[in-house]
Every structure is written in structure tokens, then in C-alpha cells.
Design a protein around this motif. Structure first.
Motif, PDB file in Angstrom:
ATOM      1  N   GLU A  84      21.650  12.738 101.355  1.00 35.65           N
ATOM      2  CA  GLU A  84      21.196  12.014 100.175  1.00 35.65           C
ATOM      3  C   GLU A  84      20.941  13.053  99.089  1.00 35.65           C
ATOM      4  O   GLU A  84      20.080  13.920  99.243  1.00 35.65           O
ATOM      5  N   ILE A  85      21.713  12.977  98.032  1.00 36.44           N
ATOM      6  CA  ILE A  85      21.679  13.979  96.970  1.00 36.44           C
ATOM      7  C   ILE A  85      21.131  13.346  95.693  1.00 36.44           C
ATOM      8  O   ILE A  85      21.636  12.307  95.242  1.00 36.44           O
ATOM      9  N   THR A  86      20.126  13.974  95.112  1.00 35.66           N
ATOM     10  CA  THR A  86      19.595  13.531  93.824  1.00 35.66           C
ATOM     11  C   THR A  86      19.695  14.679  92.838  1.00 35.66           C
ATOM     12  O   THR A  86      19.225  15.784  93.121  1.00 35.66           O
ATOM     13  N   MET A  87      20.313  14.416  91.699  1.00 35.81           N
ATOM     14  CA  MET A  87      20.433  15.429  90.658  1.00 35.81           C
ATOM     15  C   MET A  87      19.790  14.924  89.366  1.00 35.81           C
ATOM     16  O   MET A  87      20.060  13.799  88.932  1.00 35.81           O
ATOM     17  N   THR A  88      18.956  15.757  88.768  1.00 32.89           N
ATOM     18  CA  THR A  88      18.403  15.462  87.452  1.00 32.89           C
ATOM     19  C   THR A  88      19.279  16.129  86.403  1.00 32.89           C
ATOM     20  O   THR A  88      19.413  17.360  86.383  1.00 32.89           O
ATOM     21  N   LEU A  89      19.889  15.320  85.550  1.00 33.71           N
ATOM     22  CA  LEU A  89      20.759  15.858  84.507  1.00 33.71           C
ATOM     23  C   LEU A  89      19.918  16.512  83.422  1.00 33.71           C
ATOM     24  O   LEU A  89      18.725  16.236  83.279  1.00 33.71           O
TER      25      LEU A  89
END
Length: 278
Positions: A84-89
Motif C-alpha cells: 500500500e503506497i501513499t505519496m504526498t504530491l
């Protein structure tokens, strides 16, 4: 002695970038092996080099989502056979992807580019070769494209192979002709419209509230889910095969030029694609 194989294969994949979002890419891969000559007078047999390198690249990079695991804007959760990957732009928006581990490659770097991925590949590939091979170098280069092109990502839920992965992509050129002549401005507009785009199929869309789209489906390899800002998406009512992409573009252009003949040659990465004419 140095042994080289230029243009060994090409890899189509997507990667995460906090500034650009989800980026579809296509690179040509080459390898170099340095070592002593064996009793055959070889560093390593070319057949072995090609087979082992191609197999590893196919399994590890091609049709995968590459994640720069050391970037501070990215959080990774290992959850029961999935990542599960979460990226904050940099814009403050978020992108989330859940997929089976085989669909995601964690690269020990802060940024995905040709040099960083090549360096990361070295330690992975070196152990595949005989002890006489002392070092390996991996090079990646994008195709030289003289005209317009775009980076797109997608997933093909119905595909039996790795195209079913919800976040893989391509760097693709586009050729549009109207009445048999190159339509340079029209082509450039489509290339700009689909710069760093996710082509989402509306049947896979499960949530479009707020400023985010969420796509999800279950395929042969497992459960896939992707949520990203709407501004980074383009919705179509069909699947996103290159045949249907070409058909969609030609229909959109034809609606503007109903009295003219329109032909679209859409590529899916390097040297392959589909042509649709109306």
C-alpha cells in the motif's frame, strides 16, 4: 574484458514522482559485463546474458509501478502480500495505490530516473552471472522521438498477463493525419492533454467525490486500487487498450472535422501500437 549488449530489450512501466504524479515511461535497456575470460574465451555467453537479463527486467521493471522508496513524501505499508503506497504530491494532494507485491518494485532511491534505476539494478543482476563476471553496468535510455509524444499510465482489468496491473504505463508517440496530411497542431494538443496522464476506464471507477478519482478491480493477480487527483486523469468509457485509445482519439478529432478523413497512429511504448481511421 568488457562485454556489452546494446538495446537488449525495452521496458514499459510507471513510476511515482511527487511533482509529476504517476508517470508512464518506456526505456531501452542495455547491459555491460566486465570480467575474466573463461575456458571458451568468453566473459559470458551472449545467450546467457540476454536470457538472464531480459528475464530479470521483465519480472522486476516491465509493467510494474516503480516506487522511489527513500523519498520522504512516500509511505509504504507491507500488508498481506500487497503493498500500500501513499505519496504526498508537492501540490499537497495525495496518490494511493494498493496492489500485489509482484506489481510494485521498491527502488532504493529518492528519485526514479535512468541513472538511479540503472545503479540499483547492478547489485540485483550481478548475482545472476558466473563468478568470473566481476561487475555489471545497466543503462536505460528513452526512445528518441522527433514529434509529439505523451506519458500515460493505465490498467487492463481483463488482461490475462501483466497489463492487468492498475498502474503501469508507456512513453508513446502519436501521429494524426487529416485528409492524408500530418496534423501537427492537433497532434501536439493531444500530446499536451495526455502529458503524465492516467487513462481511467469508467467501469473501474468506484468513487469520484471531491477532487479525487478512485479506481478498483479484482483481476487474476489480485486486488488493485488506485486513487489520484482528477486533474491527473482522463476518463474513457471503454478499456484502455491501444486499439481503443486510437479509436477514442480518432472519434474525438472526427467530431471537430466531420467533413474530413482522419487517421490516428497511436503507439504503446516502442515500435508497437494501433491505427484507426474514419
Amino acid at each position: 574484458m568488457l562485454l556489452f549488449v546494446d538495446q537488449l530489450t525495452n521496458v514499459d512501466f510507471s513510476y511515482l514522482d511527487p511533482e509529476r504524479g504517476l508517470v508512464g515511461e518506456t526505456w531501452l535497456a542495455g547491459v555491460e559485463l566486465e570480467g575474466a575470460l573463461d575456458d571458451q574465451g568468453m566473459v559470458c555467453d551472449f545467450g546467457t546474458v540476454k536470457a538472464k537479463s531480459r528475464h530479470w527486467l521483465d519480472d522486476t521493471i516491465d509493467h510494474c509501478l516503480l516506487v522511489p522508496a527513500e523519498h520522504p513524501a512516500i509511505a509504504i505499508v507491507d500488508a498481506n502480500g500487497n503493498y500500500e503506497i501513499t505519496m504526498t504530491l508537492t501540490s499537497g494532494e495525495t496518490l494511493f495505490c494498493k496492489a500485489p507485491k509482484q506489481a510494485i518494485t521498491l527502488v532504493k532511491t529518492k528519485h526514479i530516473n535512468e541513472a538511479s534505476v540503472g545503479e540499483w539494478c547492478v547489485s540485483q543482476l550481478l548475482k545472476l552471472y558466473p563468478a568470473s563476471v566481476k561487475s555489471v553496468a545497466v543503462s536505460f535510455v528513452p526512445e528518441v522521438i522527433d514529434g509529439p509524444y505523451y506519458h500515460y499510465s493505465h490498467g487492463l482489468r481483463k488482461h490475462a498477463g501483466n497489463c492487468q496491473r492498475i498502474a503501469h504505463g508507456h512513453r508513446s508517440k502519436l501521429e494524426v493525419k487529416i485528409d492524408g496530411k500530418a496534423a501537427v497542431e492537433v497532434t501536439a494538443k493531444w500530446a499536451e492533454l495526455w502529458r503524465d496522464i492516467y487513462i481511467g476506464s469508467t467501469p473501474d471507477l468506484i468513487n469520484d467525490s471531491g477532487d479525487q478519482y478512485t479506481f478498483a478491480y479484482t483481476a487474476a493477480q489480485g486486488e488493485f486500487r488506485l486513487s489520484l487527483p482528477k486533474r491527473l486523469c482522463y476518463l474513457i468509457d471503454t478499456d484502455s487498450t491501444v486499439e481503443l485509445i486510437a479509436s477514442h482519439i480518432v472519434q474525438q478529432i472526427k467530431s471537430r472535422f466531420p467533413e474530413n478523413s482522419v487517421s490516428v497512429r497511436a503507439y504503446e511504448g516502442l515500435a508497437k501500437g494501433a491505427v484507426c481511421s474514419l
